[in-house]
Design a protein around this motif. Structure first.
Motif, short mmCIF file in Angstrom:
data_model
loop_
_atom_site.label_atom_id
_atom_site.label_comp_id
_atom_site.label_asym_id
_atom_site.label_seq_id
_atom_site.Cartn_x
_atom_site.Cartn_y
_atom_site.Cartn_z
N SER A 7 48.36 84.91 -4.58
CA SER A 7 47.17 84.20 -5.04
C SER A 7 46.39 85.01 -6.06
CB SER A 7 46.29 83.84 -3.85
OG SER A 7 45.10 83.20 -4.28
N LEU A 8 46.25 86.33 -5.78
CA LEU A 8 45.53 87.21 -6.71
C LEU A 8 46.27 87.33 -8.04
CD1 LEU A 8 44.33 90.04 -4.30
CD2 LEU A 8 42.93 88.27 -5.38
N GLN A 9 47.60 87.42 -7.98
CA GLN A 9 48.39 87.51 -9.20
C GLN A 9 48.23 86.25 -10.05
OE1 GLN A 9 52.31 88.30 -7.68
NE2 GLN A 9 52.09 90.53 -7.84
N GLN A 10 48.27 85.09 -9.37
CA GLN A 10 48.09 83.83 -10.09
C GLN A 10 46.69 83.74 -10.69
OE1 GLN A 10 48.97 80.92 -7.09
NE2 GLN A 10 51.19 81.00 -7.44
N GLU A 11 45.70 84.19 -9.93
CA GLU A 11 44.32 84.17 -10.45
C GLU A 11 44.18 85.12 -11.64
OE1 GLU A 11 39.76 85.06 -8.87
OE2 GLU A 11 41.45 85.06 -7.47
N ASN A 12 44.82 86.29 -11.56
CA ASN A 12 44.77 87.24 -12.66
C ASN A 12 45.45 86.68 -13.91
OD1 ASN A 12 44.28 90.08 -13.69
ND2 ASN A 12 46.51 90.02 -13.84
N ARG A 55 43.16 84.23 -15.49
CA ARG A 55 42.07 84.88 -16.22
C ARG A 55 42.57 85.51 -17.51
NH1 ARG A 55 38.51 87.94 -11.48
NH2 ARG A 55 37.73 86.02 -10.50
N VAL A 56 43.73 86.14 -17.48
CA VAL A 56 44.30 86.75 -18.69
C VAL A 56 44.58 85.67 -19.74
CG1 VAL A 56 46.32 87.94 -19.63
CG2 VAL A 56 45.26 88.76 -17.52
N GLN A 57 45.13 84.55 -19.29
CA GLN A 57 45.41 83.45 -20.21
C GLN A 57 44.11 82.90 -20.81
OE1 GLN A 57 47.60 80.26 -18.48
NE2 GLN A 57 47.83 79.13 -20.39
N ALA A 58 43.07 82.79 -19.96
CA ALA A 58 41.78 82.31 -20.45
C ALA A 58 41.19 83.30 -21.46
CB ALA A 58 40.81 82.11 -19.28
N GLN A 59 41.36 84.60 -21.20
CA GLN A 59 40.87 85.62 -22.13
C GLN A 59 41.60 85.53 -23.47
OE1 GLN A 59 41.17 89.63 -20.69
NE2 GLN A 59 40.38 90.52 -22.58
N HIS A 60 42.91 85.38 -23.41
CA HIS A 60 43.69 85.25 -24.65
C HIS A 60 43.28 84.00 -25.43
CE1 HIS A 60 47.19 87.87 -22.92
NE2 HIS A 60 46.12 88.57 -23.26
N THR A 61 43.00 82.92 -24.69
CA THR A 61 42.56 81.69 -25.34
C THR A 61 41.23 81.90 -26.05
OG1 THR A 61 43.71 80.36 -23.68
CG2 THR A 61 41.99 79.27 -24.98
N LEU A 62 40.30 82.58 -25.36
CA LEU A 62 38.99 82.86 -25.96
C LEU A 62 39.12 83.77 -27.17
CD1 LEU A 62 36.78 83.35 -22.77
CD2 LEU A 62 36.75 81.42 -24.35
N GLU A 63 39.98 84.79 -27.07
CA GLU A 63 40.19 85.69 -28.21
C GLU A 63 40.77 84.94 -29.40
OE1 GLU A 63 42.67 88.74 -26.64
OE2 GLU A 63 41.01 89.85 -25.71
#
Length: 240
Positions: free
Chosen positions: A54-59, A62-70
């Protein structure tokens, strides 16, 4: 006598049975507890693995969301730069259009200026070679009735040198060595002149003067002076 002997044997047998029962119960309880502990550990391990997943999926989310924002931020920066460039080009085009409009207003609407000869858009540009300049201007006329005007435009640069005050005028080795500028036009005449000043000369102002003729009749004695630094930094317009 037999009864006396039988009682100790019976008592010993009971004690052994009791001990055996205790051992069996202890072994059973140990087996049950061991099974419970093993099952509990397996459950804890499964819970830990589920939590890790679950933590890996959440991470990853979040990483994908960060890349999208960048990526969005980078695109916004590019869009901002493009808008700035477009705005700058539009302002340059507007400025050029205003200069063109002002120029043609001077040509076709003489009533907007005082009557006579006009030195329009004077600009002095410093060249790469030391003490060398490029002088540009447009001669216009603002007489009520359009006809060909002509004359000789005298140009003098007023300044100081190591020996004191000094004037450099057209007809000198530094400015129009062939003599005063000859002009003849009905609407306008563009002028582009190269100037080379002495190394120790410090220009302060530039003066334009001319006797303006229409046909053979003198119509005006023109004279206009402008600060040298003003002409170097921006275009200037002079009338008599």
């Amino acid at each position: 006598m037999f009864k006396k002997r039988f009682k100790p044997v019976l008592a010993g047998t009971r004690a052994g049975v009791t001990v055996l029962l205790v051992l069996v119960m202890t072994f059973s309880l140990g087996a049950v507890w061991g099974g419970y502990t093993k099952e509990n550990q397996a459950l804890q391990l499964e819970n830990a693995q589920n939590t890790l997943i679950s933590l890996q999926q959440e991470n990853e989310t979040r990483v994908q969301a960060q890349h999208t924002l960048e990526t969005r931020f980078a695109l916004l920066q590019l869009e901002h730069e493009a808008l700035n460039e477009a705005y700058s080009r539009q302002m340059d085009a507007l400025d050029e259009a205003q200069r063109t409009l002002a120029f043609y207003e001077n040509v076709v609407a003489p009533e907007k200026r005082s009557e006579g000869l006009v030195v329009d858009g004077l600009a002095i540009e410093r060249q790469s070679t030391a003490d060398t300049y490029r002088l540009q201007l447009v001669l216009l006329q603002n007489f009520p009735q359009r006809a060909v005007v002509k004359g000789l435009l005298k140009i003098c640069i007023i300044g100081e040198a190591s020996a004191g005050a000094k004037d450099i005028c057209s007809g000198s080795d530094y400015l129009l060595p062939e003599g005063d500028l000859k002009y003849r036009f009905k609407f306008f005449q563009a002028v582009d002149i190269a100037i080379t000043l002495p190394a120790d000369f410090r220009p302060q102002s530039i003066i334009f003067s001319s006797d303006v003729y229409r046909y053979t009749t003198k119509r005006q004695t023109f004279s206009w002076s402008v600060n040298w630094d003003e002409a170097v930094t921006a275009a200037a317009i002079g009338t008599d």
